[in-house]
Write a protein that holds these residues in place. Structure first.
Motif, PDB file in Angstrom:
ATOM      1  N   THR A  84       0.854  -1.180   0.000  1.00 51.30           N
ATOM      2  CA  THR A  84       0.000   0.000   0.000  1.00 51.30           C
ATOM      3  C   THR A  84       0.891   1.231   0.000  1.00 51.30           C
ATOM      4  N   LEU A  85       0.775   2.035  -1.054  1.00 57.12           N
ATOM      5  CA  LEU A  85       1.518   3.282  -1.174  1.00 57.12           C
ATOM      6  C   LEU A  85       0.587   4.433  -0.801  1.00 57.12           C
ATOM      7  N   PHE A 248       4.168   9.166  -3.505  1.00 58.94           N
ATOM      8  CA  PHE A 248       3.594   8.046  -2.752  1.00 58.94           C
ATOM      9  C   PHE A 248       4.725   7.271  -2.075  1.00 58.94           C
ATOM     10  N   ARG A 249       4.458   6.811  -0.858  1.00 58.58           N
ATOM     11  CA  ARG A 249       5.470   6.098  -0.095  1.00 58.58           C
ATOM     12  C   ARG A 249       4.869   4.832   0.527  1.00 58.58           C
ATOM     13  N   PRO A 250       5.692   3.786   0.710  1.00 57.13           N
ATOM     14  CA  PRO A 250       5.176   2.532   1.286  1.00 57.13           C
ATOM     15  C   PRO A 250       4.562   2.737   2.663  1.00 57.13           C
ATOM     16  N   GLN A 251       3.390   2.128   2.858  1.00 59.02           N
ATOM     17  CA  GLN A 251       2.676   2.235   4.136  1.00 59.02           C
ATOM     18  C   GLN A 251       2.569   0.874   4.814  1.00 59.02           C
ATOM     19  N   LYS A 252       2.233  -0.161   4.052  1.00 57.27           N
ATOM     20  CA  LYS A 252       2.145  -1.509   4.612  1.00 57.27           C
ATOM     21  C   LYS A 252       2.270  -2.526   3.486  1.00 57.27           C
ATOM     22  N   PHE A 253       2.571  -3.756   3.865  1.00 57.45           N
ATOM     23  CA  PHE A 253       2.730  -4.847   2.916  1.00 57.45           C
ATOM     24  C   PHE A 253       1.772  -5.970   3.283  1.00 57.45           C
ATOM     25  N   MET A 254       1.149  -6.531   2.278  1.00 58.79           N
ATOM     26  CA  MET A 254       0.194  -7.614   2.488  1.00 58.79           C
ATOM     27  C   MET A 254       0.522  -8.766   1.549  1.00 58.79           C
TER      28      MET A 254
END
Length: 265
Positions: A84-85, A248-254
Motif C-alpha cells: 500500500t503506497l 507516494f510512499r510505502p505504508q504496509k505490505f500484504m
C-alpha cells in the motif's frame, strides 16, 4: 466443533464471497488477520470443510510472519504480495510532496465520460492477463480470472459505490489510460484509494500514470482529503515507480494466500 459453530455464528465473521463464488462457480471465502483472533487454524479448517467451502482467499499483513508460515504449513500457497503506497500531500515540514507538472505532450488528463466505458474495459482486458492472485492460481479458469478485472473496471464506470471518480488520459479522443478511485470516510479521516487502473500498451512509457496521479492528488487537496493510496503488486515495478515519482510512499505490505479446502490440512 462447538467453538467453531459459536465463533462463526457471529454476524461479523461471515466470510462468504458471493461475487467470487458466482464468478468461478465455487464456494469461496475471504479472510484476514482478524479472522484468527478468536479461532485457531485447526478449527478454522474444520469449519471450511464443514460448511463445504472450496477455496479460501487469505489476505494477511506481511508483518504477521508466524501466521503466514502456519497457513503455508497447512497447505495455503502464496499467490501475490502487495504494497500500500500512501500520499499525504505534505511532508513533515508542511511542504507539498508533489509538484504540478506539465502534462505529457499530446495527451489530455480529464474526468471520465460514459462513452469511455468500452475502451476502459478493453484496456483492462489487455493489461490484466494472468494478473494478481487470481491469475497466479492454476486451478482457477484464466478466462474467469481476467473477467474479474474487466468486470471491476466496468462496474467502476457505472456504479459510484465501486468508484467515486475516474481520471482519464486521452489522445485524439481515445482513452490512453485511466485510474479509478473510491472515496472513504473512516471515523474522522477522509481518503481516496485507487480501485483499478491501466494504460493502453500503445501508450506506455510516456509518464501517463504520474500525470493521472497528479490530477487525482489535486482533487484530493481540493476536497481536503487526508491522504490517497494505491495497492500495487510488489513485482509491478513500472507502476510502483510511477506512483513513487509523485510522492507516494510505502505504508504496509500484504500477502494473499489461497487455500484449496481439498488440499489444506
Amino acid at each position: 466443533m462447538v467453538l467453531v459453530k459459536y465463533v462463526f455464528g457471529k454476524k461479523n465473521m461471515n466470510i462468504h464471497s458471493k461475487i467470487d463464488s458466482d464468478r468461478f462457480g465455487l464456494k469461496i471465502g475471504k479472510i484476514d488477520d482478524a479472522f484468527f483472533n478468536d479461532i485457531d487454524i485447526e478449527d478454522s479448517i474444520e469449519y471450511f470443510k464443514e460448511f463445504k467451502y472450496d477455496l479460501i482467499f487469505a489476505r494477511i499483513n506481511f508483518s504477521n510472519i508466524e501466521l503466514i508460515n502456519s497457513l503455508e504449513k497447512c497447505g495455503f500457497t502464496l499467490k501475490d504480495t502487495q504494497c500500500t503506497l500512501r500520499n499525504t500531500f505534505i511532508d513533515w515540514q508542511g511542504k507539498p510532496v508533489f509538484n504540478k507538472v506539465e502534462r505529457t505532450d499530446g495527451y489530455e488528463i480529464r474526468g471520465f465520460k460514459p462513452s469511455d466505458t468500452e475502451q476502459i474495459v478493453d484496456i483492462t482486458r489487455q493489461s490484466f492477463i494472468n494478473y494478481g492472485h487470481y491469475g497466479a492460481d492454476v486451478r482457477l479458469d484464466p478466462v474467469d480470472s481476467l473477467n474479474a478485472y474487466s468486470d471491476w473496471a466496468y462496474n467502476s464506470c457505472i456504479n459510484e459505490n465501486v468508484a467515486t471518480k475516474i481520471f482519464v488520459a486521452s489522445k485524439d479522443g481515445d482513452v490512453a489510460g485511466y485510474i479509478a478511485y473510491k472515496k472513504f470516510i473512516e471515523e474522522d479521516k477522509t481518503y481516496a484509494a485507487g480501485v483499478i487502473g491501466a494504460v493502453n500498451p500503445l501508450h506506455r512509457r510516456k509518464g501517463l500514470f504520474p500525470d493521472i496521479d497528479i490530477a487525482a492528488l489535486e482533487w484530493g487537496v481540493e476536497n481536503k482529503f487526508d491522504w490517497e493510496e494505491h495497492n500495487v503488486l510488489m513485482d509491478n515495478f513500472a507502476v510502483f515507480k510511477s506512483h513513487m515519482s509523485v510522492g507516494f510512499r510505502p505504508q504496509k505490505f500484504m500477502v494473499t494466500l489461497h487455500g484449496w479446502v481439498d488440499e489444506i490440512k
